[in-house]
Design a protein around this motif. Structure first.
Motif, PDB file in Angstrom:
ATOM      1  N   PRO A 158      51.701  33.713  30.438  1.00  0.00           N
ATOM      2  CA  PRO A 158      52.597  32.905  29.604  1.00  0.00           C
ATOM      3  C   PRO A 158      52.008  31.519  29.330  1.00  0.00           C
ATOM      4  O   PRO A 158      51.306  30.949  30.176  1.00  0.00           O
ATOM      5  CB  PRO A 158      53.869  32.789  30.448  1.00  0.00           C
ATOM      6  N   GLU A 159      52.303  31.020  28.167  1.00  0.00           N
ATOM      7  CA  GLU A 159      51.829  29.714  27.680  1.00  0.00           C
ATOM      8  C   GLU A 159      51.915  28.594  28.739  1.00  0.00           C
ATOM      9  O   GLU A 159      50.971  27.837  28.950  1.00  0.00           O
ATOM     10  CB  GLU A 159      52.706  29.347  26.455  1.00  0.00           C
ATOM     11  N   ALA A 160      53.047  28.561  29.416  1.00  0.00           N
ATOM     12  CA  ALA A 160      53.299  27.460  30.361  1.00  0.00           C
ATOM     13  C   ALA A 160      52.381  27.506  31.582  1.00  0.00           C
ATOM     14  O   ALA A 160      52.250  26.513  32.294  1.00  0.00           O
ATOM     15  CB  ALA A 160      54.759  27.499  30.802  1.00  0.00           C
ATOM     16  N   PHE A 161      51.745  28.635  31.820  1.00  0.00           N
ATOM     17  CA  PHE A 161      50.944  28.776  33.035  1.00  0.00           C
ATOM     18  C   PHE A 161      49.453  28.878  32.750  1.00  0.00           C
ATOM     19  O   PHE A 161      48.678  29.296  33.585  1.00  0.00           O
ATOM     20  CB  PHE A 161      51.436  29.985  33.837  1.00  0.00           C
ATOM     21  N   ILE A 162      49.053  28.496  31.558  1.00  0.00           N
ATOM     22  CA  ILE A 162      47.649  28.613  31.168  1.00  0.00           C
ATOM     23  C   ILE A 162      46.740  27.743  32.043  1.00  0.00           C
ATOM     24  O   ILE A 162      45.733  28.223  32.575  1.00  0.00           O
ATOM     25  CB  ILE A 162      47.494  28.304  29.653  1.00  0.00           C
ATOM     26  N   GLU A 163      47.109  26.487  32.236  1.00  0.00           N
ATOM     27  CA  GLU A 163      46.265  25.590  33.025  1.00  0.00           C
ATOM     28  C   GLU A 163      46.131  26.055  34.468  1.00  0.00           C
ATOM     29  O   GLU A 163      45.058  26.038  35.062  1.00  0.00           O
ATOM     30  CB  GLU A 163      46.792  24.150  32.951  1.00  0.00           C
ATOM     31  N   LEU A 164      47.272  26.492  35.011  1.00  0.00           N
ATOM     32  CA  LEU A 164      47.300  26.980  36.394  1.00  0.00           C
ATOM     33  C   LEU A 164      46.338  28.164  36.568  1.00  0.00           C
ATOM     34  O   LEU A 164      45.543  28.219  37.512  1.00  0.00           O
ATOM     35  CB  LEU A 164      48.735  27.414  36.722  1.00  0.00           C
ATOM     36  N   ASN A 165      46.405  29.109  35.614  1.00  0.00           N
ATOM     37  CA  ASN A 165      45.565  30.298  35.707  1.00  0.00           C
ATOM     38  C   ASN A 165      44.092  29.992  35.434  1.00  0.00           C
ATOM     39  O   ASN A 165      43.203  30.598  36.015  1.00  0.00           O
ATOM     40  CB  ASN A 165      46.084  31.377  34.753  1.00  0.00           C
ATOM     41  N   LYS A 166      43.860  29.041  34.553  1.00  0.00           N
ATOM     42  CA  LYS A 166      42.492  28.616  34.240  1.00  0.00           C
ATOM     43  C   LYS A 166      41.831  28.068  35.506  1.00  0.00           C
ATOM     44  O   LYS A 166      40.696  28.400  35.832  1.00  0.00           O
ATOM     45  CB  LYS A 166      42.575  27.506  33.181  1.00  0.00           C
ATOM     46  N   LYS A 167      42.601  27.249  36.215  1.00  0.00           N
ATOM     47  CA  LYS A 167      42.100  26.632  37.440  1.00  0.00           C
ATOM     48  C   LYS A 167      41.859  27.702  38.505  1.00  0.00           C
ATOM     49  O   LYS A 167      40.840  27.688  39.200  1.00  0.00           O
ATOM     50  CB  LYS A 167      43.135  25.600  37.924  1.00  0.00           C
ATOM     51  N   ALA A 168      42.810  28.624  38.638  1.00  0.00           N
ATOM     52  CA  ALA A 168      42.694  29.691  39.630  1.00  0.00           C
ATOM     53  C   ALA A 168      41.456  30.544  39.356  1.00  0.00           C
ATOM     54  O   ALA A 168      40.684  30.865  40.264  1.00  0.00           O
ATOM     55  CB  ALA A 168      43.947  30.573  39.595  1.00  0.00           C
ATOM     56  N   PHE A 169      41.266  30.877  38.087  1.00  0.00           N
ATOM     57  CA  PHE A 169      40.117  31.712  37.706  1.00  0.00           C
ATOM     58  C   PHE A 169      38.805  30.998  38.025  1.00  0.00           C
ATOM     59  O   PHE A 169      37.894  31.570  38.623  1.00  0.00           O
ATOM     60  CB  PHE A 169      40.208  32.052  36.215  1.00  0.00           C
ATOM     61  N   ALA A 170      38.719  29.711  37.651  1.00  0.00           N
ATOM     62  CA  ALA A 170      37.487  28.947  37.859  1.00  0.00           C
ATOM     63  C   ALA A 170      37.178  28.794  39.350  1.00  0.00           C
ATOM     64  O   ALA A 170      36.032  28.982  39.781  1.00  0.00           O
ATOM     65  CB  ALA A 170      37.613  27.581  37.195  1.00  0.00           C
ATOM     66  N   LEU A 171      38.201  28.512  40.134  1.00  0.00           N
ATOM     67  CA  LEU A 171      37.983  28.356  41.582  1.00  0.00           C
ATOM     68  C   LEU A 171      37.520  29.658  42.217  1.00  0.00           C
ATOM     69  O   LEU A 171      36.629  29.665  43.068  1.00  0.00           O
ATOM     70  CB  LEU A 171      39.276  27.875  42.250  1.00  0.00           C
ATOM     71  N   GLY A 172      38.141  30.769  41.805  1.00  0.00           N
ATOM     72  CA  GLY A 172      37.750  32.073  42.336  1.00  0.00           C
ATOM     73  C   GLY A 172      36.299  32.373  42.007  1.00  0.00           C
ATOM     74  O   GLY A 172      35.523  32.823  42.863  1.00  0.00           O
ATOM     75  N   PHE A 173      35.947  32.110  40.766  1.00  0.00           N
ATOM     76  CA  PHE A 173      34.567  32.380  40.323  1.00  0.00           C
ATOM     77  C   PHE A 173      33.585  31.553  41.157  1.00  0.00           C
ATOM     78  O   PHE A 173      32.632  32.085  41.731  1.00  0.00           O
ATOM     79  CB  PHE A 173      34.449  32.026  38.831  1.00  0.00           C
ATOM     80  N   ASP A 174      33.847  30.246  41.239  1.00  0.00           N
ATOM     81  CA  ASP A 174      32.915  29.353  41.941  1.00  0.00           C
ATOM     82  C   ASP A 174      32.838  29.644  43.435  1.00  0.00           C
ATOM     83  O   ASP A 174      31.768  29.624  44.032  1.00  0.00           O
ATOM     84  CB  ASP A 174      33.321  27.889  41.698  1.00  0.00           C
ATOM     85  N   LYS A 175      33.984  29.937  44.033  1.00  0.00           N
ATOM     86  CA  LYS A 175      33.986  30.208  45.489  1.00  0.00           C
ATOM     87  C   LYS A 175      33.212  31.487  45.824  1.00  0.00           C
ATOM     88  O   LYS A 175      32.586  31.583  46.874  1.00  0.00           O
ATOM     89  CB  LYS A 175      35.414  30.307  46.004  1.00  0.00           C
ATOM     90  N   ALA A 176      33.305  32.468  44.919  1.00  0.00           N
ATOM     91  CA  ALA A 176      32.581  33.718  45.161  1.00  0.00           C
ATOM     92  C   ALA A 176      31.076  33.493  45.065  1.00  0.00           C
ATOM     93  O   ALA A 176      30.301  34.031  45.868  1.00  0.00           O
ATOM     94  CB  ALA A 176      33.019  34.782  44.162  1.00  0.00           C
ATOM     95  N   VAL A 177      30.680  32.672  44.109  1.00  0.00           N
ATOM     96  CA  VAL A 177      29.242  32.374  43.954  1.00  0.00           C
ATOM     97  C   VAL A 177      28.750  31.661  45.215  1.00  0.00           C
ATOM     98  O   VAL A 177      27.721  32.010  45.797  1.00  0.00           O
ATOM     99  CB  VAL A 177      29.000  31.496  42.697  1.00  0.00           C
ATOM    100  N   GLU A 178      29.546  30.716  45.663  1.00  0.00           N
ATOM    101  CA  GLU A 178      29.231  29.938  46.872  1.00  0.00           C
ATOM    102  C   GLU A 178      29.154  30.850  48.104  1.00  0.00           C
ATOM    103  O   GLU A 178      28.206  30.789  48.876  1.00  0.00           O
ATOM    104  CB  GLU A 178      30.365  28.934  47.050  1.00  0.00           C
ATOM    105  N   ALA A 179      30.170  31.691  48.241  1.00  0.00           N
ATOM    106  CA  ALA A 179      30.259  32.556  49.426  1.00  0.00           C
ATOM    107  C   ALA A 179      29.178  33.621  49.467  1.00  0.00           C
ATOM    108  O   ALA A 179      28.827  34.119  50.537  1.00  0.00           O
ATOM    109  CB  ALA A 179      31.630  33.215  49.485  1.00  0.00           C
ATOM    110  N   SER A 180      28.670  33.994  48.308  1.00  0.00           N
ATOM    111  CA  SER A 180      27.658  35.061  48.306  1.00  0.00           C
ATOM    112  C   SER A 180      26.238  34.505  48.273  1.00  0.00           C
ATOM    113  O   SER A 180      25.275  35.259  48.288  1.00  0.00           O
ATOM    114  CB  SER A 180      27.891  36.000  47.119  1.00  0.00           C
ATOM    115  N   ALA A 181      26.138  33.191  48.218  1.00  0.00           N
ATOM    116  CA  ALA A 181      24.798  32.583  48.146  1.00  0.00           C
ATOM    117  C   ALA A 181      24.057  32.750  49.479  1.00  0.00           C
ATOM    118  O   ALA A 181      24.671  32.806  50.531  1.00  0.00           O
ATOM    119  CB  ALA A 181      24.927  31.111  47.783  1.00  0.00           C
TER     120      ALA A 181
END
Lengths: 181, 377
Positions: A158-181
């Motif tokens: 939903p429109e109102a939760f775009i920023e929240l989900n954007k942040k969640a997606f970015a953090l997940g992506f970055d943490k996985a890269v970090e954790a698998s390094a």
């Protein structure tokens, strides 16, 4: 024909079916590949182990279910025990490090970080743990680009939760890269 | 201009297929695993001035859709096994009264309420023999989400063309899985219009065979008055026991479908040219079949698949022709052997028919089919 098989598993209510749908949508609509999403559908949807399966391929997909799993997400110990049996040699296993303490043995890469706590503490809402996990799965599997996956996320919430989900997606992506390094 | 695409469930695609075909009336009663069809119709039909009614049960839903069909609407209904059982009385009435309508039945475990969330293919015989008496049957069995959209459109066209109920029956796997759907442009798939009378109301008879095996159907409310009954009827629509009328009408009703089997039956032939072992499959099971055929070919086994898109009328001619050429048929299906009865009937002893049958709520996996192929070769 490259066939890549993913399984998102955890407890009913964790949003893993949604995570699987968004992954498949990213591949099918935004990446221009073929994708099929299916799910276990039953009493487990209201608690207990639940799963969502996604097949991604360059060519058309016949059998819509996992035959040998390339990438598995397990958000609970029960799901990890139940669904890791067919994880492929050289595959990848992503678990929530707070919830999955006993890891299966096998010739695959295991990546772990506190997925739910990342959502709760770093993003600010536990409810987006599935999108944190999705971001991590996108990073670990390389089946869709970060940009296309993000587009699929944003077109699914939903429109109102775009920023929240954007942040969640970015953090997940970055943490996985970090954790698998 | 690029076409509209969406990532949809089979059930959702079915609803959009119905709307594409011009459906403007839905009466149903929700049931797992087909409820998403009703959900989409309840949102979309009011937008185009159509009617959505959730009735008190499945029998009433069928009765409502048949009434609407006689008033000129293009009608749709979705259900699953237990609902299909309840609807049989009305399906029989739609056959004998020759009412066009489309019923979407998602196959789940049975009999009775069985296993609501598990996939199955065990309603295929019910589609033909569920209602009593001699009657025509058309049943389509899609295997992808795109095909579910297209087959629902085709079902509407066939029901109008032959003035008879048509069933579309995916298994739960096809109904609930998600794939990309590319929507055809309006007009890209031709839509069969209802054949309405050209004679004035006072000359109209609802079963006037001077217009052929499929008589024109007037709409109630359009000035044409006519009688519809579930009894055997004469050309004027009123009950009759007159022997020659009853015999002729019964034969015509069955003939209008059977004599046009080539127009109705669609199928896909996959790697059949030199095939020694042929998988006969439909729905999601055909997807396992295709996977198995590809694996078998890699191992040097000459395998192929005959995929049914139309289950009824059954492709007798095609299976008979194959029977003389192959070493054996494999019929994987999520029931204890229904399609295999039809394949055996057509094989006429010329080739063995081996079933793979699962009713445990799990899909038939490609390895099971591959193993069975090795028994034939």
């Amino acid at each position: 024909m490259s066939r890549y098989e993913l399984r998102f598993s955890g407890a009913g209510g964790q949003g893993l079916i949604t995570a699987g749908i968004i992954m498949a949508k990213a591949a099918s609509i935004y990446e221009g590949k073929e994708a099929v999403q299916s799910q276990s559908y039953g009493p487990e949807a209201r608690g207990g182990a639940s799963k969502s399966e996604v097949i991604i391929s360059e060519g058309s997909i016949d059998y819509p279910k996992v035959t040998q799993c390339d990438a598995l997400l397990a958000m609970t110990q029960e799901a990890c025990n139940k669904y890791s049996h067919d994880l492929k040699e050289g595959g990848v296993l992503l678990v929530d490090s707070d919830l999955v303490k006993t890891l299966p043995k096998g010739n695959f890469k295991t990546v772990s970080f506190p997925i739910i706590n990342t959502a709760k503490n770093d993003v600010g809402r536990e409810i987006v743990a599935n999108i944190v996990a999705l971001g991590a799965m996108v990073a670990l599997t390389g089946q869709v680009t970060r940009e296309n996956a993000e587009k699929a996320v944003l077109s699914s919430v939903p429109e109102a939760f775009i920023e929240l989900n954007k942040k969640a997606f970015a953090l997940g992506f970055d943490k996985a890269v970090e954790a698998s390094a | 201009m690029s076409k509209k695409v969406a990532f949809l469930q089979g059930n959702e695609a079915a609803s959009y297929g119905a709307l594409y075909a011009g459906c403007n009336f839905f009466a149903g009663y929700p049931i797992t695993p087909s409820t998403e069809v009703a959900e989409v119709m309840s949102v979309e039909l009011p937008k185009i001035g159509g009617k959505f009614i959730q009735m008190e049960d499945e029998i009433a839903a069928s009765a409502a859709m048949m009434g609407a069909a006689l008033a000129g609407f293009k009608t749709f209904d979705s259900t699953s096994g237990p609902g299909l059982s309840l609807k049989q009385e009305l399906i029989g009435m739609a056959c004998i009264s020759e009412i066009p309508c489309v019923i979407f039945n998602v196959m789940r475990g049975g009999p009775s309420t069985g296993m609501p969330t598990g996939p199955s293919q065990s309603d295929v015989m019910c589609a033909k023999w569920g209602t009593h008496g001699d009657h025509p049957a058309i049943c389509l069995v899609p295997s992808t989400v795109q095909e579910t959209f297209e087959e629902v459109v085709r079902a509407f066209n066939l029901s109008e063309k032959y003035r008879t109920p048509v069933l579309v029956m995916p298994d739960e796997i096809v109904a609930h899985m998600r794939e990309r759907v590319v929507f055809p442009e309006p007009g890209e798939i031709p839509i069969e219009p209802r054949r309405t009378p050209t004679v004035p109301p006072e000359q109209y008879k609802p079963y006037d065979t001077s217009f052929g095996d499929v008589p024109p159907l007037a709409a109630y409310g359009s000035g044409y008055k006519f009688h519809v009954t579930s009894l055997n009827k004469g050309q004027d629509g009123f009950p009759t026991t007159k022997a020659e009328w009853v015999q002729a009408e019964e034969e015509r009703q069955v003939r209008k479908v059977e004599a046009n089997a080539d127009d109705i039956i669609e199928f896909e032939e996959y790697q059949l040219d030199d095939a020694e072992v042929v998988v006969v499959a439909y729905g999601s099971t055909s997807r396992s079949g295709r996977y198995a055929v590809n694996e078998a070919r890699k191992q040097g086994i000459k395998a192929g698949m005959f995929r049914l898109k139309t289950f009824w009328p059954f492709p007798d001619k095609q299976i008979k022709a194959l029977a003389g050429k192959v070493k054996g048929f494999i019929v994987p299906e999520m029931n204890l052997g229904m399609c295999s009865i039809e394949v055996e009937r057509n094989a006429q002893g010329k080739a063995p028919v081996l079933g793979i049958n699962r009713v445990d709520g799990e899909p038939i996996n490609p390895d099971q089919i591959l193993a069975k192929m090795k028994e034939v070769i």
